[in-house]
Design a protein around this motif. Structure first.
Motif, PDB file in Angstrom:
ATOM      1  N   UNK A  63       0.813  -1.217   0.000  1.00  0.00           N
ATOM      2  CA  UNK A  63       0.000   0.000   0.000  1.00  0.00           C
ATOM      3  C   UNK A  63       0.844   1.263   0.000  1.00  0.00           C
ATOM      4  N   UNK A  64       1.939   1.287   0.783  1.00  0.00           N
ATOM      5  CA  UNK A  64       2.755   2.515   0.826  1.00  0.00           C
ATOM      6  C   UNK A  64       3.499   2.729  -0.490  1.00  0.00           C
ATOM      7  N   UNK A  65       3.709   1.650  -1.244  1.00  0.00           N
ATOM      8  CA  UNK A  65       4.391   1.766  -2.534  1.00  0.00           C
ATOM      9  C   UNK A  65       3.460   2.241  -3.643  1.00  0.00           C
ATOM     10  N   UNK A  66       2.165   2.247  -3.370  1.00  0.00           N
ATOM     11  CA  UNK A  66       1.191   2.684  -4.373  1.00  0.00           C
ATOM     12  C   UNK A  66       1.184   4.202  -4.465  1.00  0.00           C
ATOM     13  N   UNK A  67       1.230   4.772  -5.659  1.00  0.00           N
ATOM     14  CA  UNK A  67       1.225   6.241  -5.808  1.00  0.00           C
ATOM     15  C   UNK A  67      -0.100   6.880  -5.405  1.00  0.00           C
ATOM     16  N   UNK A  68      -1.141   6.089  -5.280  1.00  0.00           N
ATOM     17  CA  UNK A  68      -2.470   6.630  -4.968  1.00  0.00           C
ATOM     18  C   UNK A  68      -2.864   6.427  -3.510  1.00  0.00           C
ATOM     19  N   UNK A  84       7.288  -1.903  17.166  1.00  0.00           N
ATOM     20  CA  UNK A  84       7.300  -1.957  18.627  1.00  0.00           C
ATOM     21  C   UNK A  84       7.249  -3.394  19.132  1.00  0.00           C
ATOM     22  N   UNK A  85       6.672  -4.288  18.330  1.00  0.00           N
ATOM     23  CA  UNK A  85       6.626  -5.703  18.698  1.00  0.00           C
ATOM     24  C   UNK A  85       7.911  -6.434  18.328  1.00  0.00           C
ATOM     25  N   UNK A  86       8.850  -5.720  17.671  1.00  0.00           N
ATOM     26  CA  UNK A  86      10.150  -6.304  17.372  1.00  0.00           C
ATOM     27  C   UNK A  86      10.332  -6.781  15.951  1.00  0.00           C
ATOM     28  N   UNK A  87       9.444  -6.388  15.043  1.00  0.00           N
ATOM     29  CA  UNK A  87       9.544  -6.831  13.649  1.00  0.00           C
ATOM     30  C   UNK A  87      10.014  -5.664  12.780  1.00  0.00           C
ATOM     31  N   UNK A  88      11.090  -5.892  12.042  1.00  0.00           N
ATOM     32  CA  UNK A  88      11.683  -4.815  11.246  1.00  0.00           C
ATOM     33  C   UNK A  88      10.789  -4.456  10.060  1.00  0.00           C
ATOM     34  N   UNK A  89      10.674  -3.150   9.823  1.00  0.00           N
ATOM     35  CA  UNK A  89       9.897  -2.650   8.684  1.00  0.00           C
ATOM     36  C   UNK A  89      10.700  -1.556   8.003  1.00  0.00           C
ATOM     37  N   UNK A  90      11.920  -1.872   7.615  1.00  0.00           N
ATOM     38  CA  UNK A  90      12.829  -0.860   7.066  1.00  0.00           C
ATOM     39  C   UNK A  90      12.311  -0.231   5.777  1.00  0.00           C
ATOM     40  N   UNK A  91      11.435  -0.935   5.060  1.00  0.00           N
ATOM     41  CA  UNK A  91      10.870  -0.376   3.833  1.00  0.00           C
ATOM     42  C   UNK A  91      10.070   0.895   4.104  1.00  0.00           C
ATOM     43  N   UNK A  92       9.608   1.057   5.346  1.00  0.00           N
ATOM     44  CA  UNK A  92       8.745   2.197   5.671  1.00  0.00           C
ATOM     45  C   UNK A  92       9.512   3.436   6.109  1.00  0.00           C
ATOM     46  N   UNK A  93      10.826   3.328   6.344  1.00  0.00           N
ATOM     47  CA  UNK A  93      11.584   4.440   6.910  1.00  0.00           C
ATOM     48  C   UNK A  93      11.548   5.665   5.996  1.00  0.00           C
ATOM     49  N   UNK A  94      11.752   5.441   4.703  1.00  0.00           N
ATOM     50  CA  UNK A  94      11.751   6.567   3.772  1.00  0.00           C
ATOM     51  C   UNK A  94      10.360   7.189   3.677  1.00  0.00           C
ATOM     52  N   UNK A  95       9.326   6.378   3.820  1.00  0.00           N
ATOM     53  CA  UNK A  95       7.957   6.897   3.767  1.00  0.00           C
ATOM     54  C   UNK A  95       7.634   7.717   5.022  1.00  0.00           C
ATOM     55  N   UNK A  96       8.221   7.338   6.155  1.00  0.00           N
ATOM     56  CA  UNK A  96       8.044   8.134   7.382  1.00  0.00           C
ATOM     57  C   UNK A  96       8.652   9.523   7.202  1.00  0.00           C
TER      58      UNK A  96
END
Length: 363
Positions: A63-68, A84-96
């Motif tokens: 969803x975050x990769x979608x332009x819409x 926070x539960x300990x699962x890495x989501x590095x793909x989201x860092x640039x979107x943050x």
């Protein structure tokens, strides 16, 4: 479902403004964050949790990769929860970072929050946030200025401090006390990671110490405690100021908001006592200035709550650290005796430790 989860679900919308309907008090039954939290609490094994989170992260990534995408704020909050539960989501860092740069005020709030949780001071992506922080520090919107100062006080590239230091200094004279307070905390962070870069504004620290707002003054004590630990001789002239502040605190002169279980600003008292103990060590004339307020602090801090025990202990440490006075030593010894006789194991331990070693624990 447990009371803790129910309270979490109730509080999240007001904290993060996830629900677009004004007055909404709970996460709706269709909220994906609410469903995620409920789903996790109903699982019975770690393996099931991992499978659920991995599916969730895969869905978020698509969803975050979608332009819409129009739900970036909620997607980011769900990502925060997964991290926070300990699962890495590095793909989201640039979107943050993009959310902090380009979003509305509420979206920037979530973006800054995500950045402060995801990244550390040495992360290479943090450099992309510098221009955003510079822009927000110059904003006329107080919320944006507060958000920028908050993230600066938590994490900021050491090499980029000179770029924003003049703007942060300028905020020390801002008419709003919350801005001044956050500016002081940002400078404290700078002092910790690059002390040489803030040496020229020590006079402004003194101005913050005398600020009419107690919150700003309290924030400045963090800096002074650090500087006095490193060079107590350079701040002896401020002893009377610290004593005056402690007298006002002990006397209940601060707003009720600073009280904790009817104890006047206990953490402020503890910090001031630590500062005084550093200033009075091996200095008779400086110690004499603080005898009266130490006596008053001992008298008012009755042994009836954990926080007052902490104040009493700091008083005893201060009395035994500075140049001695006989009646204060007697009162401190009585206080130690009360610790030893206390039915509380922790207090008894502190009392025995002090009785046998003559040196108080540093808590």
């Amino acid at each position: 479902m447990s009371d803790v989860v129910e309270k979490t679900l109730t509080a999240l919308p007001s904290l993060l403004s996830l629900d677009s309907h004004p007055g909404s008090a709970k996460l709706s039954s269709t909220s994906k964050l609410g469903n995620l939290i409920r789903g996790i609490t109903e699982l019975t094994s770690k393996h099931e949790e991992e499978k659920l989170i991995q599916r969730e992260l895969l869905s978020i990534k698509e969803q975050v990769s979608s332009p819409n995408t129009t739900m970036m704020k909620e997607l980011m909050v769900r990502t925060i929860y997964c991290e926070m539960l300990g699962y890495e989501a590095s793909f989201s860092y640039i979107h943050a970072i993009k959310l902090a740069q380009q979003g509305t005020v509420l979206e920037k709030r979530v973006g800054y929050l995500a950045v402060s949780l995801f990244l550390n001071e040495s992360h290479e992506l943090l450099l992309l946030l510098v221009n955003t922080v510079l822009k927000d520090l110059q904003s006329t919107n107080l919320i944006e200025v507060c958000m920028a100062l908050t993230v600066v006080s938590q994490m900021f590239p050491k090499d980029m401090i000179p770029a924003i230091l003049p703007l942060v200094e300028e905020k020390l004279s801002h008419p709003k006390e919350i801005i001044r307070r956050k500016a002081v905390l940002a400078l404290y962070k700078f002092y910790l990671i690059a002390p040489n870069q803030v040496q020229h504004i020590h006079n402004k620290f003194r101005k913050a110490l005398c600020d009419k707002d107690p919150g700003v003054m309290t924030a400045s004590l963090h800096i002074y405690l650090q500087m006095i630990q490193e060079n107590p001789e350079g701040y002896k002239d401020l002893t009377a100021s610290f004593v005056t502040i402690l007298k006002q605190v002990v006397g209940g002169k601060l707003p009720m908001d600073f009280n904790y279980h009817s104890v006047p600003a206990p953490w402020l008292q503890i910090q001031l006592l630590r500062i005084l103990s550093l200033l009075g060590r091996n200095d008779q004339s400086t110690s004499e200035v603080m005898y009266e307020v130490l006596d008053e602090s001992l008298r008012r801090a009755e042994m009836n709550h954990n926080i007052t025990y902490a104040i009493l202990y700091e008083c005893v440490r201060c009395i035994y650290t500075i140049q001695p006075k006989s009646d204060l030593l007697e009162k401190a010894a009585k206080c130690i005796g009360n610790f030893v006789l206390s039915p509380k194991i922790n207090l008894k331990y502190l009392g025995y430790q002090y009785s046998f070693s003559g040196t108080p624990l540093k808590i």
